[in-house]
Design an enzyme around this catalytic site. Structure first.
Site, PDB file in Angstrom:
ATOM      1  N   GLY A   1       0.817  -1.212   0.000  1.00  0.00           N
ATOM      2  CA  GLY A   1       0.000   0.000   0.000  1.00  0.00           C
ATOM      3  C   GLY A   1       0.843   1.250   0.000  1.00  0.00           C
ATOM      4  O   GLY A   1       1.975   1.264   0.484  1.00  0.00           O
ATOM      5  N   MET A   2       0.282   2.314  -0.555  1.00  0.00           N
ATOM      6  CA  MET A   2       0.943   3.615  -0.594  1.00  0.00           C
ATOM      7  C   MET A   2      -0.019   4.658  -0.054  1.00  0.00           C
ATOM      8  O   MET A   2      -1.171   4.734  -0.488  1.00  0.00           O
ATOM      9  CB  MET A   2       1.349   3.979  -2.028  1.00  0.00           C
ATOM     10  CG  MET A   2       1.867   5.408  -2.189  1.00  0.00           C
ATOM     11  SD  MET A   2       3.506   5.682  -1.465  1.00  0.00           S
ATOM     12  CE  MET A   2       4.541   5.056  -2.788  1.00  0.00           C
TER      13      MET A   2
ATOM     14  N   ALA B   1      -0.414   8.888   1.725  1.00  0.00           N
ATOM     15  CA  ALA B   1       0.063  10.245   1.489  1.00  0.00           C
ATOM     16  C   ALA B   1       1.405  10.491   2.163  1.00  0.00           C
ATOM     17  O   ALA B   1       2.182  11.335   1.716  1.00  0.00           O
ATOM     18  CB  ALA B   1      -0.977  11.239   1.999  1.00  0.00           C
ATOM     19  N   PHE B   2       1.688   9.752   3.238  1.00  0.00           N
ATOM     20  CA  PHE B   2       2.882  10.037   4.014  1.00  0.00           C
ATOM     21  C   PHE B   2       3.885   8.888   4.028  1.00  0.00           C
ATOM     22  O   PHE B   2       4.909   8.989   4.685  1.00  0.00           O
ATOM     23  CB  PHE B   2       2.497  10.385   5.458  1.00  0.00           C
ATOM     24  CG  PHE B   2       1.616  11.585   5.557  1.00  0.00           C
ATOM     25  CD1 PHE B   2       2.146  12.864   5.523  1.00  0.00           C
ATOM     26  CD2 PHE B   2       0.248  11.437   5.668  1.00  0.00           C
ATOM     27  CE1 PHE B   2       1.332  13.976   5.613  1.00  0.00           C
ATOM     28  CE2 PHE B   2      -0.579  12.544   5.758  1.00  0.00           C
ATOM     29  CZ  PHE B   2      -0.036  13.820   5.729  1.00  0.00           C
TER      30      PHE B   2
ATOM     31  N   VAL C   1       3.971   1.223   2.444  1.00  0.00           N
ATOM     32  CA  VAL C   1       3.908   0.059   3.320  1.00  0.00           C
ATOM     33  C   VAL C   1       4.255  -1.189   2.520  1.00  0.00           C
ATOM     34  O   VAL C   1       3.721  -1.408   1.429  1.00  0.00           O
ATOM     35  CB  VAL C   1       2.516  -0.100   3.952  1.00  0.00           C
ATOM     36  CG1 VAL C   1       2.486  -1.329   4.863  1.00  0.00           C
ATOM     37  CG2 VAL C   1       2.124   1.144   4.738  1.00  0.00           C
TER      38      VAL C   1
ATOM     39  N   LYS D   1       6.330   0.200   7.399  1.00  0.00           N
ATOM     40  CA  LYS D   1       5.862   1.474   6.857  1.00  0.00           C
ATOM     41  C   LYS D   1       7.017   2.464   6.826  1.00  0.00           C
ATOM     42  O   LYS D   1       7.615   2.761   7.854  1.00  0.00           O
ATOM     43  CB  LYS D   1       4.715   2.030   7.709  1.00  0.00           C
ATOM     44  CG  LYS D   1       4.211   3.396   7.263  1.00  0.00           C
ATOM     45  CD  LYS D   1       3.074   3.868   8.170  1.00  0.00           C
ATOM     46  CE  LYS D   1       2.570   5.241   7.792  1.00  0.00           C
ATOM     47  NZ  LYS D   1       1.461   5.699   8.681  1.00  0.00           N
TER      48      LYS D   1
ATOM     49  N   ASP E   1      -9.881   9.511  11.733  1.00  0.00           N
ATOM     50  CA  ASP E   1      -9.883   9.069  10.334  1.00  0.00           C
ATOM     51  C   ASP E   1     -10.284   7.601  10.235  1.00  0.00           C
ATOM     52  O   ASP E   1      -9.698   6.836   9.469  1.00  0.00           O
ATOM     53  CB  ASP E   1      -8.510   9.298   9.715  1.00  0.00           C
ATOM     54  CG  ASP E   1      -8.535   9.201   8.185  1.00  0.00           C
ATOM     55  OD1 ASP E   1      -9.603   9.488   7.599  1.00  0.00           O
ATOM     56  OD2 ASP E   1      -7.511   8.840   7.591  1.00  0.00           O
TER      57      ASP E   1
END
EC number: 2.7.11.24
Length: 420
Positions: free
Chosen positions: A30-31, A33-34, A37, A52, A144
């Protein structure tokens, strides 16, 4: 006993991933915004992990503070339904890497594959609320909560992740952060006044999505999002309207035609009454009238899993003293090194594996260098000179187990497909 570890550099999605040789079999999962992973194998204990990468954490004071906040929260929040920090290290390029348990998939991906049976909806909601009870008792709001931040393994164990946007329980907030579909109305209406109830609203939206297999409030934009909420809940009551700070928002809300609420029993005709009742208590316009996580756990709908002796609260409130600080990057760097050194000194929380001697020496040296640099810059702020200390690490591991388990081969096979 200390172990010697070297850093290995590789490219993942065009991003340099620089990890110690303790971790092998790197694969992107996974990618954000910050950060990026990846899954990997921890050769020290022979278990899969998620790594991460926080890219350029010291590039700005804002990003440094955000990374520091996430690290502090991961260290403090230790609960079976929250993602657990197992290791943290800095690479020679001064990127930061968080190592956590690897879960098979997330709820968003799972909901895209199949509808969930009743027992899984119950069990997943129970674990979400069990985690939120603990988080809220620590004085923390997730802010979130959404299906992609809810991780699930093949045993149906659930963990809430991504606390990078979490904040203190403070009645004066700024901005909104949650993904639109799961955003509480008070965030859209007031922006500055919200509390833990925003997480309950998000959990209610997730609850409905697990029941129906689709988002309850799929707003196309800010205005449409509010409109479809009022389609179900009716026009906001006066005590909600009175909290609106923005003149433009107030004009918009008061210009809308009056709408009566739709009874939840009518909207969710095929859903069992206990589930509808709990959902109705979670999705309330007035935040303080929403059910709390602790009270939701004792609701009849969750009776099959409720255990008052196994739904813990935090032992201590999270220390938010740093949160209002406006500090330069190098001060955040010093604070970050201190937190990382402390994490390894206490063995990641349980001290099961003692491989920290080399790390202690290396990070202590980097910390001392950063302290010296910070002291020099406070004495000569106009010099503008910076140094970039580097470090490597050994690591510690913590094992977490969840005492409750249910199985259903069909769902487990779906989850397993995400891990192969």
């Amino acid at each position: 006993m200390a172990t010697h570890e070297e850093f290995i550099r590789t490219q993942v999605f065009g991003t340099v991933f620089e990890i110690t040789n303790r971790y092998t079999d790197l694969n992107p999962v996974g990618m954000g915004a910050f950060g990026l992973v990846c899954s990997a194998t921890d050769t020290l204990v022979g278990q899969p992990v998620a790594i991460k990468k926080i890219m350029k954490p010291f590039s700005t004071a804002v990003l440094a503070k955000r990374t520091y906040r996430e690290l502090k929260l991961l260290k403090h929040l230790r609960h079976e339904n929250l993602i657990c920090l197992q290791d943290i290290f800095l690479s020679p390029l001064e990127d930061i890497y968080f190592v956590t348990e690897l879960q098979g998939t997330d709820l968003h991906r799972l909901l895209q594959t199949r509808p969930l049976e009743k027992q899984f909806v119950q069990y997943f909601l129970y674990q979400i609320l069990r985690g939120l009870k603990y988080v809220h008792s620590a004085g923390v709001i997730h802010r979130d909560l959404k299906p992609s931040n809810i991780l699930i393994n093949e045993n149906c164990d659930l963990k809430i992740c991504d606390f990078g946007l979490a904040r203190i329980q403070d009645p004066q907030m700024t901005g909104y952060v949650s993904t639109r579909y799961y955003r509480a109305p008070e965030i859209m209406l007031t922006w500055q006044k919200y509390d833990v109830e925003v997480d309950i609203w998000s959990a209610g939206c997730i609850f409905s999505e697990m029941i129906e297999g689709k988002p309850l409030f799929p707003g196309k934009d800010h205005v449409h999002q509010f409109s479809i909420i009022t389609d179900l809940l009716g026009s906001p009551p006066r005590d909600v309207i009175n909290t609106i700070c923005s003149e433009n928002t107030l004009k918009f809300v008061t210009s809308l035609p009056h709408r009566d609420p739709v009874p939840f029993q009518e909207r969710f005709k095929t859903v069992e009454p206990d589930a509808v009742d709990l959902l109705r208590r979670m999705l309330v316009f007035v935040p303080k009238k929403r059910i709390t996580a602790a009270d939701a756990l004792v609701h009849p709908y969750l009776a099959p899993y409720h255990d008052p002796t196994d739904e813990p609260t935090a032992e201590a409130q999270f220390d938010w003293d740093f949160n209002d600080a406006d500090l330069p990057v190098d001060t955040w760097r010093v604070m970050m090194y201190s937190e990382i050194l402390d994490f390894h000194k206490i063995g990641g929380g349980d001290g099961q594996i003692d491989t920290n001697a080399a790390f202690d020496d290396q990070v202590a040296a980097a910390h001392a260098a950063a302290m010296a640099q910070h002291h020099h810059q406070t004495q000569q702020q106009s010099s503008g000179k910076h140094t970039n200390p580097t470090t490597s690490s050994s690591a510690a591991t913590i094992t977490v187990t969840v005492p409750i388990a249910i199985t259903m081969p069909s769902l487990i096979m779906v989850i397993k497909r995400f891990t192969t």
